[in-house]
Design a protein around this motif. Structure first.
Motif, PDB file in Angstrom:
ATOM      1  N   SER A 124      13.686   3.764 -13.560  1.00 46.69           N
ATOM      2  CA  SER A 124      14.903   3.396 -12.817  1.00 46.69           C
ATOM      3  C   SER A 124      15.136   4.332 -11.634  1.00 46.69           C
ATOM      4  O   SER A 124      15.560   3.893 -10.563  1.00 46.69           O
ATOM      5  CB  SER A 124      16.120   3.363 -13.735  1.00 46.69           C
ATOM      6  N   LYS A 125      14.845   5.623 -11.796  1.00 41.68           N
ATOM      7  CA  LYS A 125      14.999   6.562 -10.675  1.00 41.68           C
ATOM      8  C   LYS A 125      13.978   6.241  -9.580  1.00 41.68           C
ATOM      9  O   LYS A 125      14.312   6.250  -8.389  1.00 41.68           O
ATOM     10  CB  LYS A 125      14.834   7.993 -11.140  1.00 41.68           C
ATOM     11  N   LEU A 126      12.757   5.952  -9.964  1.00 40.02           N
ATOM     12  CA  LEU A 126      11.726   5.595  -8.992  1.00 40.02           C
ATOM     13  C   LEU A 126      12.124   4.329  -8.231  1.00 40.02           C
ATOM     14  O   LEU A 126      12.000   4.268  -7.014  1.00 40.02           O
ATOM     15  CB  LEU A 126      10.383   5.396  -9.694  1.00 40.02           C
ATOM     16  N   ALA A 127      12.618   3.342  -8.963  1.00 38.51           N
ATOM     17  CA  ALA A 127      13.074   2.103  -8.320  1.00 38.51           C
ATOM     18  C   ALA A 127      14.180   2.399  -7.313  1.00 38.51           C
ATOM     19  O   ALA A 127      14.164   1.886  -6.189  1.00 38.51           O
ATOM     20  CB  ALA A 127      13.550   1.113  -9.373  1.00 38.51           C
ATOM     21  N   GLY A 128      15.120   3.245  -7.701  1.00 43.97           N
ATOM     22  CA  GLY A 128      16.202   3.624  -6.796  1.00 43.97           C
ATOM     23  C   GLY A 128      15.701   4.359  -5.568  1.00 43.97           C
ATOM     24  O   GLY A 128      16.178   4.129  -4.456  1.00 43.97           O
ATOM     25  N   ASN A 129      14.709   5.236  -5.760  1.00 46.29           N
ATOM     26  CA  ASN A 129      14.135   5.967  -4.629  1.00 46.29           C
ATOM     27  C   ASN A 129      13.502   5.029  -3.609  1.00 46.29           C
ATOM     28  O   ASN A 129      13.440   5.340  -2.422  1.00 46.29           O
ATOM     29  CB  ASN A 129      13.085   6.969  -5.107  1.00 46.29           C
ATOM     30  N   LYS A 144       0.832  -1.207   0.000  1.00 45.25           N
ATOM     31  CA  LYS A 144       0.000   0.000   0.000  1.00 45.25           C
ATOM     32  C   LYS A 144       0.863   1.253   0.000  1.00 45.25           C
ATOM     33  O   LYS A 144       0.597   2.196  -0.747  1.00 45.25           O
ATOM     34  CB  LYS A 144      -0.935  -0.009   1.206  1.00 45.25           C
ATOM     35  N   CYS A 145       1.903   1.267   0.807  1.00 45.75           N
ATOM     36  CA  CYS A 145       2.788   2.436   0.867  1.00 45.75           C
ATOM     37  C   CYS A 145       3.498   2.659  -0.466  1.00 45.75           C
ATOM     38  O   CYS A 145       3.609   3.802  -0.931  1.00 45.75           O
ATOM     39  CB  CYS A 145       3.805   2.279   1.987  1.00 45.75           C
ATOM     40  N   CYS A 146       3.971   1.599  -1.084  1.00 47.12           N
ATOM     41  CA  CYS A 146       4.667   1.735  -2.364  1.00 47.12           C
ATOM     42  C   CYS A 146       3.726   2.234  -3.452  1.00 47.12           C
ATOM     43  O   CYS A 146       4.089   3.116  -4.231  1.00 47.12           O
ATOM     44  CB  CYS A 146       5.291   0.405  -2.781  1.00 47.12           C
ATOM     45  N   ILE A 147       2.519   1.693  -3.505  1.00 48.50           N
ATOM     46  CA  ILE A 147       1.552   2.141  -4.501  1.00 48.50           C
ATOM     47  C   ILE A 147       1.204   3.604  -4.278  1.00 48.50           C
ATOM     48  O   ILE A 147       1.137   4.391  -5.229  1.00 48.50           O
ATOM     49  CB  ILE A 147       0.298   1.254  -4.487  1.00 48.50           C
ATOM     50  N   GLU A 148       1.004   3.997  -3.024  1.00 46.95           N
ATOM     51  CA  GLU A 148       0.677   5.398  -2.728  1.00 46.95           C
ATOM     52  C   GLU A 148       1.832   6.334  -3.077  1.00 46.95           C
ATOM     53  O   GLU A 148       1.613   7.474  -3.460  1.00 46.95           O
ATOM     54  CB  GLU A 148       0.277   5.550  -1.263  1.00 46.95           C
ATOM     55  N   TYR A 149       3.050   5.848  -2.948  1.00 45.06           N
ATOM     56  CA  TYR A 149       4.209   6.668  -3.310  1.00 45.06           C
ATOM     57  C   TYR A 149       4.389   6.714  -4.830  1.00 45.06           C
ATOM     58  O   TYR A 149       4.654   7.780  -5.396  1.00 45.06           O
ATOM     59  CB  TYR A 149       5.476   6.115  -2.651  1.00 45.06           C
ATOM     60  N   CYS A 150       4.247   5.577  -5.486  1.00 42.48           N
ATOM     61  CA  CYS A 150       4.515   5.492  -6.924  1.00 42.48           C
ATOM     62  C   CYS A 150       3.502   6.252  -7.765  1.00 42.48           C
ATOM     63  O   CYS A 150       3.880   6.862  -8.775  1.00 42.48           O
ATOM     64  CB  CYS A 150       4.536   4.030  -7.370  1.00 42.48           C
ATOM     65  N   GLY A 182      14.659   2.042  -3.014  1.00 43.71           N
ATOM     66  CA  GLY A 182      15.692   1.168  -2.475  1.00 43.71           C
ATOM     67  C   GLY A 182      15.991  -0.052  -3.315  1.00 43.71           C
ATOM     68  O   GLY A 182      16.737  -0.930  -2.883  1.00 43.71           O
ATOM     69  N   TYR A 183      15.455  -0.109  -4.519  1.00 48.30           N
ATOM     70  CA  TYR A 183      15.744  -1.237  -5.400  1.00 48.30           C
ATOM     71  C   TYR A 183      17.049  -0.969  -6.148  1.00 48.30           C
ATOM     72  O   TYR A 183      17.211   0.073  -6.769  1.00 48.30           O
ATOM     73  CB  TYR A 183      14.623  -1.439  -6.427  1.00 48.30           C
ATOM     74  N   ASN A 184      17.965  -1.928  -6.095  1.00 46.11           N
ATOM     75  CA  ASN A 184      19.198  -1.837  -6.868  1.00 46.11           C
ATOM     76  C   ASN A 184      19.015  -2.431  -8.259  1.00 46.11           C
ATOM     77  O   ASN A 184      19.775  -2.148  -9.163  1.00 46.11           O
ATOM     78  CB  ASN A 184      20.342  -2.575  -6.164  1.00 46.11           C
ATOM     79  N   ASP A 185      18.014  -3.267  -8.398  1.00 46.49           N
ATOM     80  CA  ASP A 185      17.759  -3.977  -9.648  1.00 46.49           C
ATOM     81  C   ASP A 185      16.384  -3.569 -10.179  1.00 46.49           C
ATOM     82  O   ASP A 185      15.371  -3.840  -9.537  1.00 46.49           O
ATOM     83  CB  ASP A 185      17.819  -5.485  -9.390  1.00 46.49           C
ATOM     84  N   ILE A 186      16.364  -2.924 -11.333  1.00 52.06           N
ATOM     85  CA  ILE A 186      15.091  -2.457 -11.891  1.00 52.06           C
ATOM     86  C   ILE A 186      14.174  -3.623 -12.243  1.00 52.06           C
ATOM     87  O   ILE A 186      12.954  -3.509 -12.165  1.00 52.06           O
ATOM     88  CB  ILE A 186      15.317  -1.523 -13.101  1.00 52.06           C
ATOM     89  N   THR A 187      14.750  -4.768 -12.588  1.00 48.94           N
ATOM     90  CA  THR A 187      13.935  -5.943 -12.906  1.00 48.94           C
ATOM     91  C   THR A 187      13.140  -6.385 -11.682  1.00 48.94           C
ATOM     92  O   THR A 187      11.962  -6.733 -11.800  1.00 48.94           O
ATOM     93  CB  THR A 187      14.826  -7.095 -13.416  1.00 48.94           C
ATOM     94  N   ALA A 188      13.761  -6.355 -10.520  1.00 49.49           N
ATOM     95  CA  ALA A 188      13.064  -6.725  -9.281  1.00 49.49           C
ATOM     96  C   ALA A 188      11.937  -5.729  -8.995  1.00 49.49           C
ATOM     97  O   ALA A 188      10.840  -6.127  -8.583  1.00 49.49           O
ATOM     98  CB  ALA A 188      14.040  -6.772  -8.115  1.00 49.49           C
ATOM     99  N   PHE A 189      12.200  -4.448  -9.220  1.00 44.05           N
ATOM    100  CA  PHE A 189      11.155  -3.446  -9.021  1.00 44.05           C
ATOM    101  C   PHE A 189      10.001  -3.672  -9.992  1.00 44.05           C
ATOM    102  O   PHE A 189       8.833  -3.641  -9.590  1.00 44.05           O
ATOM    103  CB  PHE A 189      11.721  -2.033  -9.202  1.00 44.05           C
ATOM    104  N   ASN A 190      10.313  -3.893 -11.267  1.00 38.65           N
ATOM    105  CA  ASN A 190       9.263  -4.142 -12.261  1.00 38.65           C
ATOM    106  C   ASN A 190       8.408  -5.339 -11.886  1.00 38.65           C
ATOM    107  O   ASN A 190       7.180  -5.305 -11.991  1.00 38.65           O
ATOM    108  CB  ASN A 190       9.866  -4.347 -13.650  1.00 38.65           C
ATOM    109  N   HIS A 191       9.052  -6.399 -11.432  1.00 36.79           N
ATOM    110  CA  HIS A 191       8.333  -7.605 -11.027  1.00 36.79           C
ATOM    111  C   HIS A 191       7.427  -7.321  -9.826  1.00 36.79           C
ATOM    112  O   HIS A 191       6.256  -7.703  -9.814  1.00 36.79           O
ATOM    113  CB  HIS A 191       9.331  -8.713 -10.695  1.00 36.79           C
ATOM    114  N   GLY A 192       7.964  -6.639  -8.825  1.00 33.93           N
ATOM    115  CA  GLY A 192       7.167  -6.301  -7.640  1.00 33.93           C
ATOM    116  C   GLY A 192       6.014  -5.372  -7.977  1.00 33.93           C
ATOM    117  O   GLY A 192       4.888  -5.574  -7.522  1.00 33.93           O
ATOM    118  N   PHE A 193       6.268  -4.369  -8.799  1.00 30.27           N
ATOM    119  CA  PHE A 193       5.225  -3.418  -9.175  1.00 30.27           C
ATOM    120  C   PHE A 193       4.101  -4.125  -9.917  1.00 30.27           C
ATOM    121  O   PHE A 193       2.921  -3.877  -9.660  1.00 30.27           O
ATOM    122  CB  PHE A 193       5.823  -2.301 -10.042  1.00 30.27           C
TER     123      PHE A 193
END
Length: 72
Positions: free
Chosen positions: A36-41, A18-24, A43-54
């Protein structure tokens, strides 16, 4: 002040989601915000992991989500 009601009946993963969705959401309304900047903000070092989670959180990729928001 008591915590928001969603916290009372939620587990850790649900709260993080919920927090990530509200931030994104607001961040992706900015057409200059790169995924990639959003993923870094967040705390994701790997954009693929962020894409998968999102995609797991919202049912769509961050870029598809951003396109949808910008077209509204």
């Amino acid at each position: 002040m008591p915590p928001p009601i969603f916290i009372w009946h939620s587990n850790y993963r649900q709260i993080i989601k919920k927090c990530c969705i509200e931030y994104c959401g607001p961040q992706l309304k900015n057409p200059r915000m790169s995924i990639s900047k959003l993923a870094g903000n967040l705390g994701y070092n790997d954009i693929t992991a962020f894409n998968h989670g999102f995609k797991r959180w919202t049912g769509q990729s961050p870029s598809a989500f951003q396109k949808k928001i910008l077209s509204e």
